[in-house]
Design a protein around this motif. Structure first.
Motif, PDB file in Angstrom:
ATOM      1  N   ILE A 158       4.383  -1.336  -1.724  1.00  0.00           N
ATOM      2  CA  ILE A 158       4.774   0.056  -0.941  1.00  0.00           C
ATOM      3  C   ILE A 158       5.945   0.622  -1.740  1.00  0.00           C
ATOM      4  O   ILE A 158       5.921   1.679  -1.991  1.00  0.00           O
ATOM      5  CB  ILE A 158       5.073  -0.559   0.502  1.00  0.00           C
ATOM      6  CG1 ILE A 158       3.862  -0.747   1.126  1.00  0.00           C
ATOM      7  CG2 ILE A 158       5.368   0.915   1.049  1.00  0.00           C
ATOM      8  CD1 ILE A 158       4.297  -1.711   2.617  1.00  0.00           C
ATOM      9  N   HIS A 159       7.138  -0.175  -1.713  1.00  0.00           N
ATOM     10  CA  HIS A 159       8.197   0.144  -2.278  1.00  0.00           C
ATOM     11  C   HIS A 159       9.169  -1.001  -2.786  1.00  0.00           C
ATOM     12  O   HIS A 159       9.074  -2.186  -2.276  1.00  0.00           O
ATOM     13  CB  HIS A 159       9.005   0.756  -0.957  1.00  0.00           C
ATOM     14  CG  HIS A 159      10.307   1.455  -1.472  1.00  0.00           C
ATOM     15  ND1 HIS A 159      11.614   1.050  -1.712  1.00  0.00           N
ATOM     16  CD2 HIS A 159      10.512   2.969  -1.992  1.00  0.00           C
ATOM     17  CE1 HIS A 159      12.535   1.719  -1.965  1.00  0.00           C
ATOM     18  NE2 HIS A 159      11.958   3.246  -2.356  1.00  0.00           N
ATOM     19  N   PHE A 215      -5.871   1.991  -1.403  1.00  0.00           N
ATOM     20  CA  PHE A 215      -4.788   2.936  -1.316  1.00  0.00           C
ATOM     21  C   PHE A 215      -4.789   3.520   0.110  1.00  0.00           C
ATOM     22  O   PHE A 215      -5.745   4.275   0.552  1.00  0.00           O
ATOM     23  CB  PHE A 215      -4.843   3.791  -2.183  1.00  0.00           C
ATOM     24  CG  PHE A 215      -4.828   3.619  -3.602  1.00  0.00           C
ATOM     25  CD1 PHE A 215      -3.567   3.398  -4.290  1.00  0.00           C
ATOM     26  CD2 PHE A 215      -5.989   3.125  -4.609  1.00  0.00           C
ATOM     27  CE1 PHE A 215      -3.478   2.930  -5.837  1.00  0.00           C
ATOM     28  CE2 PHE A 215      -5.768   2.692  -5.756  1.00  0.00           C
ATOM     29  CZ  PHE A 215      -4.516   2.517  -6.329  1.00  0.00           C
ATOM     30  N   GLU A 216      -3.681   3.417   0.641  1.00  0.00           N
ATOM     31  CA  GLU A 216      -3.482   4.077   2.089  1.00  0.00           C
ATOM     32  C   GLU A 216      -1.969   4.807   1.938  1.00  0.00           C
ATOM     33  O   GLU A 216      -1.292   4.394   1.221  1.00  0.00           O
ATOM     34  CB  GLU A 216      -3.781   3.283   3.135  1.00  0.00           C
ATOM     35  CG  GLU A 216      -4.911   2.726   3.322  1.00  0.00           C
ATOM     36  CD  GLU A 216      -5.012   1.862   4.514  1.00  0.00           C
ATOM     37  OE1 GLU A 216      -4.569   2.130   5.624  1.00  0.00           O
ATOM     38  OE2 GLU A 216      -5.918   0.789   4.628  1.00  0.00           O
ATOM     39  N   GLU A 217      -1.985   5.627   2.819  1.00  0.00           N
ATOM     40  CA  GLU A 217      -0.547   6.302   3.208  1.00  0.00           C
ATOM     41  C   GLU A 217       0.026   5.765   4.532  1.00  0.00           C
ATOM     42  O   GLU A 217      -0.809   5.648   5.541  1.00  0.00           O
ATOM     43  CB  GLU A 217      -0.498   7.810   3.242  1.00  0.00           C
ATOM     44  CG  GLU A 217      -0.724   8.354   1.814  1.00  0.00           C
ATOM     45  CD  GLU A 217      -0.333   9.718   1.809  1.00  0.00           C
ATOM     46  OE1 GLU A 217      -0.461  10.440   2.770  1.00  0.00           O
ATOM     47  OE2 GLU A 217       0.014  10.312   0.702  1.00  0.00           O
ATOM     48  N   ASP A 219       3.459   4.929   7.035  1.00  0.00           N
ATOM     49  CA  ASP A 219       4.846   5.447   7.396  1.00  0.00           C
ATOM     50  C   ASP A 219       5.626   4.101   7.872  1.00  0.00           C
ATOM     51  O   ASP A 219       5.054   2.800   7.575  1.00  0.00           O
ATOM     52  CB  ASP A 219       5.169   6.342   8.646  1.00  0.00           C
ATOM     53  CG  ASP A 219       4.231   5.930   9.949  1.00  0.00           C
ATOM     54  OD1 ASP A 219       3.715   4.901   9.718  1.00  0.00           O
ATOM     55  OD2 ASP A 219       3.968   6.894  10.869  1.00  0.00           O
ATOM     56  N   LEU A 259      11.767   4.802   4.332  1.00  0.00           N
ATOM     57  CA  LEU A 259      10.629   5.909   4.495  1.00  0.00           C
ATOM     58  C   LEU A 259      11.073   6.944   5.561  1.00  0.00           C
ATOM     59  O   LEU A 259      10.719   7.796   5.487  1.00  0.00           O
ATOM     60  CB  LEU A 259       9.537   5.006   5.180  1.00  0.00           C
ATOM     61  CG  LEU A 259       8.831   4.109   4.089  1.00  0.00           C
ATOM     62  CD1 LEU A 259       7.519   3.351   4.834  1.00  0.00           C
ATOM     63  CD2 LEU A 259       8.571   4.657   2.876  1.00  0.00           C
ATOM     64  N   SER A 262       8.846  10.000   6.579  1.00  0.00           N
ATOM     65  CA  SER A 262       7.823  10.190   5.393  1.00  0.00           C
ATOM     66  C   SER A 262       6.906   9.407   5.170  1.00  0.00           C
ATOM     67  O   SER A 262       6.840   8.101   5.898  1.00  0.00           O
ATOM     68  CB  SER A 262       8.636  10.337   4.148  1.00  0.00           C
ATOM     69  OG  SER A 262       9.219   9.279   3.717  1.00  0.00           O
ATOM     70  N   LEU A 263       5.759   9.704   4.315  1.00  0.00           N
ATOM     71  CA  LEU A 263       4.625   8.782   4.011  1.00  0.00           C
ATOM     72  C   LEU A 263       4.707   8.220   2.564  1.00  0.00           C
ATOM     73  O   LEU A 263       5.056   8.869   2.030  1.00  0.00           O
ATOM     74  CB  LEU A 263       3.390   9.448   4.425  1.00  0.00           C
ATOM     75  CG  LEU A 263       2.676   9.997   5.879  1.00  0.00           C
ATOM     76  CD1 LEU A 263       1.621  10.908   5.859  1.00  0.00           C
ATOM     77  CD2 LEU A 263       2.663   8.727   6.510  1.00  0.00           C
ATOM     78  N   SER A 264       4.280   6.968   2.543  1.00  0.00           N
ATOM     79  CA  SER A 264       4.535   6.396   1.152  1.00  0.00           C
ATOM     80  C   SER A 264       2.844   5.960   0.906  1.00  0.00           C
ATOM     81  O   SER A 264       2.211   5.248   1.622  1.00  0.00           O
ATOM     82  CB  SER A 264       5.419   5.445   1.081  1.00  0.00           C
ATOM     83  OG  SER A 264       5.189   4.579   0.016  1.00  0.00           O
ATOM     84  N   PRO A 265       2.683   5.970  -0.348  1.00  0.00           N
ATOM     85  CA  PRO A 265       1.542   5.195  -0.842  1.00  0.00           C
ATOM     86  C   PRO A 265       1.664   3.856  -0.681  1.00  0.00           C
ATOM     87  O   PRO A 265       2.734   3.223  -0.865  1.00  0.00           O
ATOM     88  CB  PRO A 265       1.292   5.638  -2.382  1.00  0.00           C
ATOM     89  CG  PRO A 265       2.064   6.942  -2.311  1.00  0.00           C
ATOM     90  CD  PRO A 265       3.229   6.662  -1.582  1.00  0.00           C
TER      91      PRO A 265
END
Length: 277
Positions: A158-159, A215-217, A219, A259, A262-265
């Motif tokens: 994610i991050h 892959f998803e988005e 929050d 986040l 916002s949305l993250s891939p």
């Protein structure tokens, strides 16, 4: 539900200990867990040589995430699930007319022999005694049909700040389980040994592993909800594992800070272990 056999005792014991039957867990599980990506469905129809399978049987269906995803890709889908609360939620949220469920253990489904193009087991094979379940899967499959046990890697990508916090929390849960003697299915039948179990059964003419990604988005709420759904509610530890709560709070705060709104891939890796009849 059909009577619990000796071979189903392992699964029943895990369900009893898991907290998965606790109130409202099924709702959160269904909201935050992952549905199989389209790429995974395409792989399974390819290996089964069934562009639109006549029947898909989904063992350990849970709330139906891995069952109803097939609604537009197969003629008929049957989810098999012994947890009454999970099954109740699956039936409540499933609207597709070609998707149905039976309350049964994967080792004794009561479904017709040689009827399925695909028998799937999503993120659940480690909950089952493999010998009897593989025998039942083989019985259900038509000649050329495929059994597929698939799992996704945790944590997802994610991050750079969120991923380590997720991993630390997951490790804290694992250590707490070991220390407190709270059995997890993956401790008895590790996921990385699924392919070996399929091969050792001697039932399948073709065995192999295929990897794909989804892959998803997401929050912050989805990241936190996914973490909460993995391994059952934190209440199974009582007050005996404060580190689990501490690492969870850190994950939540990290996800909310990084986040915000916002949305993250999110990239999720799937490992598909196959057995072809």
């Amino acid at each position: 539900m059909r009577p619990v056999s000796a071979s189903s005792g392992f699964s029943r014991e895990l369900i009893d200990r898991s907290g998965y039957e606790s109130e409202k867990f099924a709702e959160g599980y269904d909201r935050h867990r992952l549905s199989p990506p389209r790429a995974l469905l395409k792989i399974l129809t390819l290996v089964a040589q069934a562009e639109r399978p006549r029947l898909v049987v989904d063992l350990g269906a849970g709330t139906g995430l891995s069952t109803r995803v097939w609604a537009g890709h197969a003629e008929q889908i049957v989810g098999v699930e012994p947890n009454a609360r999970m099954l109740e939620w699956a039936q409540r949220v499933t609207q597709e007319p070609n998707v149905s469920y039976v309350e049964a253990f994967a080792s004794d489904t009561g479904l017709c022999a040689a009827s399925a193009d695909l028998v799937t087991c999503a993120q659940a094979f480690h909950w089952m005694e493999p010998t009897t379940v593989l025998g039942e899967a083989w019985r259900l499959l038509r000649s050329g049909g495929v059994f597929a046990a698939y799992d996704y890697d945790v944590p997802p990508a994610i991050h750079p700040e969120i991923d380590p916090a997720f991993a630390v929390h997951f490790a804290a849960r694992r250590r707490a389980r070991e220390r407190l003697g709270i059995q997890a299915g993956s401790a008895t039948w590790p996921k990385e040994q699924h392919l070996e179990r399929i091969r050792e059964s001697g039932l399948f003419r073709l065995t192999r592993e295929i990897v794909c990604h989804g892959f998803e988005e997401v929050d912050a709420a989805r990241v936190v909800g996914l973490a909460e759904s993995l391994g059952g509610p934190r209440t199974i530890f009582g007050d005996e594992a404060p580190e689990v709560e501490e690492t969870f709070v850190n994950l939540r705060e990290t996800a909310e800070r990084v986040l915000a709104d916002s949305l993250s891939p999110m990239v999720v890796s799937y490992r598909i272990r196959l057995g072809g009849k």
